[in-house]
Scaffold this motif. Sequence first.
Motif, mmCIF file in Angstrom:
data_model
loop_
_atom_site.group_PDB
_atom_site.id
_atom_site.type_symbol
_atom_site.label_atom_id
_atom_site.label_comp_id
_atom_site.label_asym_id
_atom_site.label_seq_id
_atom_site.Cartn_x
_atom_site.Cartn_y
_atom_site.Cartn_z
ATOM 1 N N PRO A 119 0.129 -10.964 -8.861
ATOM 2 C CA PRO A 119 0.773 -12.346 -8.919
ATOM 3 C C PRO A 119 2.173 -12.205 -8.447
ATOM 4 N N SER A 122 -11.958 -2.554 -13.412
ATOM 5 C CA SER A 122 -11.437 -1.445 -14.109
ATOM 6 C C SER A 122 -12.327 -0.362 -14.546
ATOM 7 N N LEU A 180 -8.530 -10.497 -12.735
ATOM 8 C CA LEU A 180 -9.303 -9.471 -11.762
ATOM 9 C C LEU A 180 -10.802 -9.645 -12.341
ATOM 10 N N TYR A 198 -4.722 -10.697 -15.336
ATOM 11 C CA TYR A 198 -4.425 -10.372 -14.205
ATOM 12 C C TYR A 198 -5.207 -10.892 -13.141
ATOM 13 N N PHE A 242 -7.211 -7.322 -20.208
ATOM 14 C CA PHE A 242 -6.581 -6.622 -19.103
ATOM 15 C C PHE A 242 -6.948 -7.355 -17.822
ATOM 16 N N TRP A 266 -2.725 1.223 -9.278
ATOM 17 C CA TRP A 266 -4.067 0.761 -8.861
ATOM 18 C C TRP A 266 -4.332 -1.015 -8.840
ATOM 19 N N ARG A 267 -3.895 -1.389 -9.977
ATOM 20 C CA ARG A 267 -3.946 -2.994 -9.746
ATOM 21 C C ARG A 267 -2.911 -3.711 -8.550
ATOM 22 N N PHE A 283 -5.957 -5.067 -5.694
ATOM 23 C CA PHE A 283 -6.038 -6.571 -5.723
ATOM 24 C C PHE A 283 -4.271 -7.114 -5.383
#
Lengths: 628, 261
Positions: free
Chosen positions: B70, A281, A276, A274, A270, B62-63, B67
């Motif tokens: 893309p 997370s 991160l 992305y 994950f 959340w993602r 943040f």
Amino acid sequence: MRHVRFVMCVLLTVIGVTLAAQQAAPGAQRAPGEVKPSPAPAIDLSGYWTPVMHEDAFERGAGNEIADYGGFPLNEAGRLFALSYDPSRVTLRHHQCEGYQAPYQMRSTGNFRIWEERDSRTQQLVAVHVYGQTTEGHRVIWMDGRPHPPAWAPHTFRGFSTGRFVGNALVVQTTHLKQGWLRRNGTPSSDQTTMIDYFLRYGDHVTNVTVVNDPVFMSEPMVRSNDYARVPVDHQAWLYACDDGEQILDRPPDYVPHYLFGKQQYAREFAQKYNLPLTASLMGAASMYPELPAQARAVANPDAWFSPAPGKPPETSRAVNPEPRDGQIHVLPVRSNVYMLVGDGSNIVVQTGDQGAFVVDTGEGKLSDKVIAAIRTLTPKPIQFIANTSARVDHTGGNASLGAAGQDPSLPGSFFVNSAPRGVTGLFTDPLSHATMIAHNNVTVRMQARNAPADAIPGDTFLEERRRKFHNGDAIEMFYMPNAVSDGDSIVHFRSADVIVAGEIYNTTHYPVIDIQNGGSVHGLIRALNAILDRTVFRHQGEGGTYVVPGHGYLADEQDVVEYRDLVVIVRDRVKALMDEGATLAQIKAARVTADYDTRYGASTGPWTTEMFIEAVYKSLRGETGTK
Amino acid sequence: MSTRQYSAAWTAPILILALTAIVTAQNPGAAPPGRAGGAPPPRAAALVDLTGNWVSLITEDWRHRMFTPPKGDYASMPINAAGRKIADAWDPAKDEAAGEQCRPYGAAGLMRLPTRLRISWQDDSTLKLETDAGTQTRLFHFGPAKGEGGDWQGISTATWDYPRPIFAGRGAAGPPPGGALKVMTSRMRPGYLRRNGVPYSANAVMTEYITRLDVPGGDSLLVISAEIVDPEYLATPYWTSVQFKRQNDASGWKPTPCAAR
């Protein structure tokens, strides 16, 4: 003309008064922020509603990736539970039809219908019903001021909800929830979860705000909101049928898909996908707040977040103990003529009818007089039979007292009384002064070995795997569960009432006891838990149907037993994996193999601690057994 | 009918209507400040106290919110083909070069960013909402809108909102206690609904309902339910709801400039 003018005057007057009434300023009479409960409905939620998926559509549709727990205030136990979770677990037949826990239900994708239930005579609001298409999730929000059930009452996926109107909101408090998930990638929500949710309506827009408290898996409340749009017509698709079935044949019955700590090979995908920070997370409550990105990038050892923190002492249970300690015996009707008596240590079950009472287990014996009094409120008949599921003192402590309070009218004049020798205990000699006590023979052997009083020892014993008796209109079966908690365990099934008394094999309050010295083993325990599951039939969406009375704790059903069975299997697998790598018992304890369950079941003191449980599993796997 | 008779017949309803107009104008949700007599100004008539320090709880999307996602990741968002075209062309370097790095901090995107809020009354009829993310200020005007708009935060008009009947029915108990702040924002400078360039246009109109929830035995929450209508870039109205937790002080308040990435 005169008539027209009159009508115009009346109309203008009505409009003026109406407008004035509408414009009354509600805040003018109150201080800002002062919001009091409204006795009458402040908003009407009735109608058809469809969820608007403009947030978390991926979560609510296809489903999130493994390890996407961002924004969830998971504590270490919650994080580890989620990382251990294998989505294949839902292929197990007992998991296939499970419903959604209420917080997750409100995020489901199907349509909702809300309606009021009113008393037909008074028209007072009794309940607000919220029905979700997905899983046929039906929440009943009681508005009539009734109290929540006692702690020993059953838990359900939707829980027990009461509501009141406060300001412009319907405020709902929900307890008695089953274990479920907050996200279906394994993000857990325990059976200790409670929820306060708010329904707010703005025209054709309803916002539902859920505040979830879970002392087991979370470090602070989880707040989310769901939006729904009003739908003018019934879409007529409200059902969600499910029957389970084994799709993968030849799997062993003690197989539960899961990942060992630190071995979830997809857990990093994950973050990598992305771009991160690896731990972003996984950081629990910190992941909800604006400082997260900087904090996540500053983590020195990201790998440590995928396993239990080493060297940390085991956590202890944060669950509410459902056993009352008020010196009273509480009666919970289970179904038809079967009752659960709570308060004297282990749970006691009483079946009533035209014949004498059939009692399963007798508690610790500290409150036997009150137990007998409680039974007399249920039936005027004497106690005729007492069945013991175990030799343990907390299940047989009241044998002597309850036995002496009963009589077995089926025996006078029978072969047993007139012709048979006195038998082991002599209890058949005067059946009208004593109830007949039934148990597996090993119960009697173990009680004799510890010099229990003769009048407390079951005299009607069996050696076979199944003992049966038709009593009070129901077929009662006792099934022997060899080498589970000990070598003398049985479960009792009231077939017509469909209630299984699990004895010590299943509890909701602590890790399962495995009494190695008295013949217990982890393998036997798993077999016994599966034997219960072989006999349960859920009513709908994995819950209800057959009730299971635990040795200790709240009245349960199949789903509760399944989660407990999973626990035992998973911990066994972890211990075994470490033993296969050559780990010692001390190293296994240090590895914290129960870290995701300790906040639910763990104990550092008392008769059965977490370390004792781990040690018993370890000894079982080494083949250590007690002498018979 | 004589003139005198005619006047008498119309005097009562006209008087009532005139009085009604005055009452209506003095309603805290609609009255301009400083009007003599009648209902108190919006600040005094507040249905709920929204002032104080608040921190966002990023528990949904959340993602995408915590943040910068893309380019081309517009999951969940009901954008149309024109919107997708803009989003697919997102170039933060270009925004920086053009001095447009505040595009994600416009009113339609601001409340979904990880941020802290400071809410206070600027005057008796203007509620001020400040964010430390991007160091932005939104002004909610009770009464007629002020200014021309065209900046990141546009023009916001506010009213106190509660369920109102179209007609006062018999036996109606009157408005319930509590309520929400309704804010309508328009005339915004075009910006981003999501950091990665998902656009909204100058024609976008945002309606927000801001509610305070005091959780029994717990936190106070600010919940903002929003609807954004944008005929240029959205295929349907865009509905979201976000939540903030009340803080007892200004801890964590850290004003930062706009960032395009």
